[in-house]
Design a protein around this motif. Structure first.
Motif, PDB file in Angstrom:
ATOM      1  N   UNK A 180     -17.251 -30.805  11.918  1.00 40.35           N
ATOM      2  CA  UNK A 180     -16.891 -31.020  10.509  1.00 40.35           C
ATOM      3  C   UNK A 180     -18.113 -31.002   9.592  1.00 40.35           C
ATOM      4  N   UNK A 181     -19.301 -31.394  10.113  1.00 43.47           N
ATOM      5  CA  UNK A 181     -20.460 -31.454   9.215  1.00 43.47           C
ATOM      6  C   UNK A 181     -21.100 -30.082   8.953  1.00 43.47           C
ATOM      7  N   UNK A 182     -20.507 -29.031   9.539  1.00 44.91           N
ATOM      8  CA  UNK A 182     -21.023 -27.677   9.290  1.00 44.91           C
ATOM      9  C   UNK A 182     -20.133 -26.893   8.327  1.00 44.91           C
ATOM     10  N   UNK A 183     -19.084 -27.550   7.829  1.00 43.34           N
ATOM     11  CA  UNK A 183     -18.113 -26.861   6.974  1.00 43.34           C
ATOM     12  C   UNK A 183     -18.748 -26.458   5.639  1.00 43.34           C
ATOM     13  N   UNK A 184     -18.455 -25.222   5.213  1.00 44.02           N
ATOM     14  CA  UNK A 184     -18.986 -24.717   3.950  1.00 44.02           C
ATOM     15  C   UNK A 184     -17.942 -24.712   2.852  1.00 44.02           C
ATOM     16  N   UNK A 185     -16.692 -24.515   3.215  1.00 46.90           N
ATOM     17  CA  UNK A 185     -15.620 -24.479   2.224  1.00 46.90           C
ATOM     18  C   UNK A 185     -14.559 -25.511   2.610  1.00 46.90           C
ATOM     19  N   UNK A 186     -14.549 -26.645   1.895  1.00 44.85           N
ATOM     20  CA  UNK A 186     -13.632 -27.712   2.280  1.00 44.85           C
ATOM     21  C   UNK A 186     -12.163 -27.308   2.148  1.00 44.85           C
TER      22      UNK A 186
ATOM     23  N   UNK B 215     -20.063 -23.029   7.218  1.00 47.89           N
ATOM     24  CA  UNK B 215     -20.969 -22.449   6.229  1.00 47.89           C
ATOM     25  C   UNK B 215     -21.754 -21.301   6.854  1.00 47.89           C
TER      26      UNK B 215
ATOM     27  N   UNK C 256     -24.694 -20.618   6.368  1.00 46.66           N
ATOM     28  CA  UNK C 256     -26.018 -21.104   6.722  1.00 46.66           C
ATOM     29  C   UNK C 256     -26.100 -21.613   8.159  1.00 46.66           C
ATOM     30  N   UNK C 257     -24.999 -22.132   8.672  1.00 43.60           N
ATOM     31  CA  UNK C 257     -24.969 -22.583  10.070  1.00 43.60           C
ATOM     32  C   UNK C 257     -24.967 -21.367  10.998  1.00 43.60           C
TER      33      UNK C 257
ATOM     34  N   UNK D 126     -18.894 -31.532  -2.486  1.00 43.67           N
ATOM     35  CA  UNK D 126     -17.690 -31.148  -1.736  1.00 43.67           C
ATOM     36  C   UNK D 126     -18.014 -30.337  -0.495  1.00 43.67           C
ATOM     37  N   UNK D 127     -19.269 -29.927  -0.304  1.00 50.71           N
ATOM     38  CA  UNK D 127     -19.623 -29.068   0.830  1.00 50.71           C
ATOM     39  C   UNK D 127     -20.348 -29.866   1.920  1.00 50.71           C
ATOM     40  N   UNK D 128     -19.676 -30.139   3.044  1.00 46.24           N
ATOM     41  CA  UNK D 128     -20.299 -30.960   4.097  1.00 46.24           C
ATOM     42  C   UNK D 128     -21.632 -30.398   4.592  1.00 46.24           C
ATOM     43  N   UNK D 129     -21.749 -29.082   4.719  1.00 47.49           N
ATOM     44  CA  UNK D 129     -22.978 -28.491   5.258  1.00 47.49           C
ATOM     45  C   UNK D 129     -24.197 -28.803   4.384  1.00 47.49           C
TER      46      UNK D 129
ATOM     47  N   UNK E 242     -25.349 -32.124   5.389  1.00 44.19           N
ATOM     48  CA  UNK E 242     -25.949 -32.055   6.724  1.00 44.19           C
ATOM     49  C   UNK E 242     -27.395 -31.560   6.639  1.00 44.19           C
TER      50      UNK E 242
ATOM     51  N   UNK F  26     -30.430 -21.198   5.706  1.00 49.86           N
ATOM     52  CA  UNK F  26     -29.318 -22.016   5.227  1.00 49.86           C
ATOM     53  C   UNK F  26     -29.598 -22.593   3.851  1.00 49.86           C
TER      54      UNK F  26
ATOM     55  N   UNK G  67     -29.336 -19.896   1.254  1.00 51.86           N
ATOM     56  CA  UNK G  67     -27.939 -19.492   1.047  1.00 51.86           C
ATOM     57  C   UNK G  67     -27.181 -20.545   0.240  1.00 51.86           C
TER      58      UNK G  67
ATOM     59  N   UNK H 160     -10.834 -30.667  -3.144  1.00 51.08           N
ATOM     60  CA  UNK H 160     -11.240 -29.582  -2.239  1.00 51.08           C
ATOM     61  C   UNK H 160     -10.504 -28.277  -2.517  1.00 51.08           C
TER      62      UNK H 160
ATOM     63  N   UNK I  26     -14.411 -20.912  -3.375  1.00 53.44           N
ATOM     64  CA  UNK I  26     -15.823 -20.543  -3.305  1.00 53.44           C
ATOM     65  C   UNK I  26     -15.958 -19.033  -3.135  1.00 53.44           C
TER      66      UNK I  26
END
Lengths: 142, 173
Positions: A42-48, A54, A56-57, B27-30, B33, B71, B74, B103, B108
């Motif tokens: 979940x912590x790599x998500x780019x679009x909720x 993402x 970037x990951x 809103x973006x978890x990455x 992170x 990352x 980006x 969300x 995006x």
């Protein structure tokens, strides 16, 4: 490919703090190629709105896999750095599925390694491809 | 002649812009992170990647991981593109920051390709990035982003990306 070279690549992957942060796992490695996977998290998500990881990951997975392939090449030394990396994102990885990438050295000269990689989730079509140029350390190979 | 409307109080304008940026980023978890934060001067954004041991890719030098740099750039490009896209709607009040935090409210842009040029190894310290939307059409956008650390004039990485813009609201597929 020598046992020590395989061990060096394995260490390269597991020792890197950023690889650990992304939970990258080494799937396989051989002369001039490497395969790595990145579990969905979940912590790599780019679009909720969609839960898709993402870019970037995926970039980090591609970069690390390409670097590992260079290090695993018989003519390259034990270290490398990225000079240039292009990623084409063909579709979003399906949320919940791990992404695995396989990179191959297309050509290695005394100073540069040209590398290509593809990444897949559980589907048949690639989610992304990558093309990169990496530095080659002197003192590699026989 | 009916005089122009009085300009809004500065604090109202500022609060709305900051809340919009916060909603976009939060809103973006990455982004969390990776640890990227944004600073704003008017409509100009600077992305900041505070140094953290987790971002190391070469423990010997030590140097930032190329994947962390990619990352970061980006994220900077995507936020700049979305921010630029939203600016006039937010300024005119057509879109509120509260709506953006939901969300599903905001589609995006999708990254089509992203090319990173690594000019120097990333040092174990904070990194900064600014992105510029070079072209933004109805369907596609092209964004360039520059990353630096100690000296604005000595970039450690730069990147160019192409993006597909989201369909306008009301055109659900």
């Amino acid at each position: 490919m020598s046992e020590s070279q395989i061990a060096a690549v394995r260490d390269f992957i597991t020792d890197l703090p950023y690889s650990r942060a992304l939970r990258l796992e080494l799937g396989g490695v051989g002369p001039g190629w490497a395969e790595l996977s990145m579990p969905y998290h979940a912590d790599l998500v780019g679009d909720p709105a969609t839960g898709v990881m993402h870019g970037g990951a995926v970039s980090a997975l591609m970069d690390t896999t390409c670097g590992a392939a260079v290090m695993a090449h018989p003519d390259a030394g034990p270290g490398t750095a990225t000079l240039d990396l292009r990623i084409d994102y063909m579709r979003g990885a399906v949320p919940g599925q791990a992404v695995r990438a396989r990179a191959t050295c297309v050509r290695v000269t005394r100073s540069i390694a040209f590398v290509q990689a593809s990444a897949y989730d559980e589907g048949a079509d690639p989610i992304a491809t990558a093309t990169g140029a990496f530095t080659v350390m002197a003192g590699g190979g026989a | 002649m009916s005089g122009r409307a009085r300009p809004e109080p500065m604090q109202v304008v500022k609060q709305r812009r900051d809340a919009t940026l916060e909603a976009l980023v939060g809103r973006v978890p990455f982004i969390r992170t990776l640890g990227v934060v944004f600073e704003r001067r008017g409509d100009e954004l600077t992305a900041i990647l505070p140094f953290n041991e987790r971002l190391i890719g070469n423990p010997l030098l030590p140097a930032l991981h190329g994947g962390a740099t990619a990352g970061f750039l980006e994220v900077a490009a995507l936020i700049e593109l979305t921010w630029t896209q939203l600016w006039s709607d937010v300024e005119s009040g057509r879109v509120s920051p509260e709506e953006l935090a939901d969300a599903r409210a905001l589609r995006m842009p999708k990254t089509v390709d992203f090319t990173v040029d690594y000019l120097r190894s990333g040092l174990p310290r904070d990194a900064y990035a600014r992105a510029r939307v070079n072209r933004s059409g109805r369907r596609y956008a092209s964004v360039h982003v520059e990353g630096w650390q100690d000296n604005r004039g000595r970039l450690f990485a730069q990147a160019t990306g192409h993006f597909v813009m989201p369909d306008p609201p009301g055109t659900d597929d």
